[in-house]
Motif scaffolding. Sequence first.
Motif, PDB file in Angstrom:
ATOM      1  N   ASP A   9       0.619  -1.044   0.049  1.00 37.64           N
ATOM      2  CA  ASP A   9      -0.046  -0.060   0.096  1.00 37.64           C
ATOM      3  C   ASP A   9       0.974   1.321   0.095  1.00 37.64           C
ATOM      4  N   ARG A  10       2.120   1.225   0.447  1.00 38.68           N
ATOM      5  CA  ARG A  10       2.858   2.350   0.599  1.00 38.68           C
ATOM      6  C   ARG A  10       4.480   1.743   0.665  1.00 38.68           C
ATOM      7  N   ALA A  11       5.168   2.792   0.377  1.00 39.66           N
ATOM      8  CA  ALA A  11       6.739   2.362   0.607  1.00 39.66           C
ATOM      9  C   ALA A  11       7.086   2.151   1.793  1.00 39.66           C
ATOM     10  N   LEU A  12       8.004   1.207   2.087  1.00 42.48           N
ATOM     11  CA  LEU A  12       8.264   0.720   3.535  1.00 42.48           C
ATOM     12  C   LEU A  12       9.611   1.171   3.864  1.00 42.48           C
ATOM     13  N   VAL A  13       9.820   1.405   5.236  1.00 43.99           N
ATOM     14  CA  VAL A  13      11.467   1.965   5.494  1.00 43.99           C
ATOM     15  C   VAL A  13      11.813   0.519   6.338  1.00 43.99           C
ATOM     16  N   VAL A  14      13.020  -0.033   5.674  1.00 41.25           N
ATOM     17  CA  VAL A  14      13.548  -1.393   6.346  1.00 41.25           C
ATOM     18  C   VAL A  14      14.968  -1.108   6.604  1.00 41.25           C
ATOM     19  N   LEU A  15      15.051  -1.688   7.917  1.00 37.22           N
ATOM     20  CA  LEU A  15      16.455  -1.833   8.198  1.00 37.22           C
ATOM     21  C   LEU A  15      16.865  -3.362   8.075  1.00 37.22           C
ATOM     22  N   HIS A  16      18.302  -3.324   7.247  1.00 37.13           N
ATOM     23  CA  HIS A  16      18.828  -4.438   6.852  1.00 37.13           C
ATOM     24  C   HIS A  16      20.033  -4.589   7.490  1.00 37.13           C
ATOM     25  N   ASP A  18      23.508  -6.675   8.189  1.00 39.31           N
ATOM     26  CA  ASP A  18      24.342  -7.744   7.571  1.00 39.31           C
ATOM     27  C   ASP A  18      25.828  -7.307   7.613  1.00 39.31           C
ATOM     28  N   ASP A  19      26.680  -8.321   8.000  1.00 38.31           N
ATOM     29  CA  ASP A  19      28.071  -7.885   7.879  1.00 38.31           C
ATOM     30  C   ASP A  19      28.776  -7.943   6.389  1.00 38.31           C
ATOM     31  N   ASP A  20      28.089  -8.626   5.523  1.00 34.84           N
ATOM     32  CA  ASP A  20      28.603  -8.497   4.020  1.00 34.84           C
ATOM     33  C   ASP A  20      28.164  -7.617   3.357  1.00 34.84           C
ATOM     34  N   PRO A  21      29.086  -6.598   2.966  1.00 31.45           N
ATOM     35  CA  PRO A  21      28.517  -5.416   2.268  1.00 31.45           C
ATOM     36  C   PRO A  21      27.842  -5.663   0.910  1.00 31.45           C
ATOM     37  N   MET A  22      28.286  -6.962   0.289  1.00 35.94           N
ATOM     38  CA  MET A  22      27.408  -7.275  -0.837  1.00 35.94           C
ATOM     39  C   MET A  22      26.138  -7.537  -0.770  1.00 35.94           C
ATOM     40  N   ASN A  23      25.873  -8.364   0.217  1.00 31.77           N
ATOM     41  CA  ASN A  23      24.400  -8.553   0.681  1.00 31.77           C
ATOM     42  C   ASN A  23      23.740  -7.474   1.058  1.00 31.77           C
ATOM     43  N   LEU A  24      24.284  -6.513   1.795  1.00 33.31           N
ATOM     44  CA  LEU A  24      23.492  -5.162   2.035  1.00 33.31           C
ATOM     45  C   LEU A  24      23.226  -4.515   0.520  1.00 33.31           C
ATOM     46  N   ARG A  25      24.148  -4.559  -0.084  1.00 35.50           N
ATOM     47  CA  ARG A  25      23.967  -3.794  -1.539  1.00 35.50           C
ATOM     48  C   ARG A  25      22.842  -4.432  -2.259  1.00 35.50           C
ATOM     49  N   VAL A  26      22.671  -5.815  -2.588  1.00 29.47           N
ATOM     50  CA  VAL A  26      22.019  -6.644  -3.274  1.00 29.47           C
ATOM     51  C   VAL A  26      20.473  -6.246  -2.552  1.00 29.47           C
ATOM     52  N   VAL A  27      20.293  -6.250  -1.333  1.00 32.33           N
ATOM     53  CA  VAL A  27      19.011  -6.186  -0.763  1.00 32.33           C
ATOM     54  C   VAL A  27      18.694  -4.513  -0.836  1.00 32.33           C
ATOM     55  N   GLU A  28      19.578  -3.609  -0.732  1.00 27.89           N
ATOM     56  CA  GLU A  28      19.315  -2.403  -1.033  1.00 27.89           C
ATOM     57  C   GLU A  28      18.669  -2.146  -2.552  1.00 27.89           C
ATOM     58  N   GLU A  29      19.154  -2.915  -3.333  1.00 25.89           N
ATOM     59  CA  GLU A  29      18.740  -2.649  -4.880  1.00 25.89           C
ATOM     60  C   GLU A  29      17.457  -3.466  -5.033  1.00 25.89           C
ATOM     61  N   ILE A  30      17.201  -4.531  -4.390  1.00 22.64           N
ATOM     62  CA  ILE A  30      15.922  -5.262  -4.474  1.00 22.64           C
ATOM     63  C   ILE A  30      14.741  -4.284  -3.953  1.00 22.64           C
ATOM     64  N   LEU A  31      14.920  -3.693  -2.780  1.00 21.39           N
ATOM     65  CA  LEU A  31      13.981  -3.043  -2.059  1.00 21.39           C
ATOM     66  C   LEU A  31      13.807  -1.782  -2.743  1.00 21.39           C
ATOM     67  N   GLY A  32      14.892  -1.157  -3.305  1.00 18.41           N
ATOM     68  CA  GLY A  32      14.647   0.213  -4.143  1.00 18.41           C
ATOM     69  C   GLY A  32      13.869  -0.047  -5.331  1.00 18.41           C
ATOM     70  N   ALA A  33      13.970  -1.030  -6.092  1.00 13.84           N
ATOM     71  CA  ALA A  33      13.375  -1.453  -7.241  1.00 13.84           C
ATOM     72  C   ALA A  33      11.889  -1.428  -7.239  1.00 13.84           C
ATOM     73  N   PHE A  34      11.497  -1.698  -5.785  1.00 10.99           N
ATOM     74  CA  PHE A  34      10.057  -1.783  -5.702  1.00 10.99           C
ATOM     75  C   PHE A  34       9.606  -0.482  -4.794  1.00 10.99           C
ATOM     76  N   GLY A  35      10.441   0.368  -4.737  1.00 11.17           N
ATOM     77  CA  GLY A  35       9.905   1.605  -4.063  1.00 11.17           C
ATOM     78  C   GLY A  35      10.382   1.750  -2.489  1.00 11.17           C
ATOM     79  N   VAL A 119      13.872 -12.966  -4.789  1.00 13.23           N
ATOM     80  CA  VAL A 119      13.252 -11.551  -4.774  1.00 13.23           C
ATOM     81  C   VAL A 119      11.678 -11.966  -4.319  1.00 13.23           C
ATOM     82  N   SER A 120      10.973 -12.723  -4.873  1.00 13.26           N
ATOM     83  CA  SER A 120       9.552 -13.179  -4.420  1.00 13.26           C
ATOM     84  C   SER A 120       9.552 -13.612  -3.061  1.00 13.26           C
ATOM     85  N   GLY A 121      10.590 -14.398  -2.552  1.00 17.11           N
ATOM     86  CA  GLY A 121      10.346 -14.976  -1.286  1.00 17.11           C
ATOM     87  C   GLY A 121      10.673 -13.846  -0.112  1.00 17.11           C
TER      88      GLY A 121
END
Length: 143
Positions: A9-16, A18-35, A119-121
């Motif tokens: 219904d709206r954009a969410l603010v998510v705290l991610h 993780d100690d792995d910078p690549m995991n942080l980046r991937v999830v940031e990109e996924i979430l950003g792609a969905f607003g 992504v779907s999960g």
Amino acid sequence: MSQSYPKFDRALVVLHVDDDPMNLRVVEEILGAFGHTAIKANCGADALRRLSEQAFDVVLMDIHMPGMTGIEAVERLRQGAGPEAKTPVIALTADVFSRRPDEYRALGFTDFVAKPILVSGLLEAIKRACEPQAGKSAAANAA
């Protein structure tokens, strides 16, 4: 064949967390792609500090981190007296054999997502975690 993703219904603010910078980046990109907005924390202590300073709709918490594990961070979060203690937390881990999803829930997590993240999960788990708070999320109330 196109993939169907849950609608929000709206954009969410998510705290991610993780100690792995690549995991942080991937999830940031996924979430950003969905607003959605991803705020990154690289350890459990940083996550607890951020949760005490800002409201989040949901937390994505890696389980295996140096210093303070995701399980320890959730235990401390749930013991707190502030509104952040009720924030939904989704466990993220590649270690799918040591615990079942219901065991993570018993430890204080709201849900569980296995790595590598699909992504779907991920989006479905976030949707489930946020549904009980529809219209009453901590981040929306803080605005």
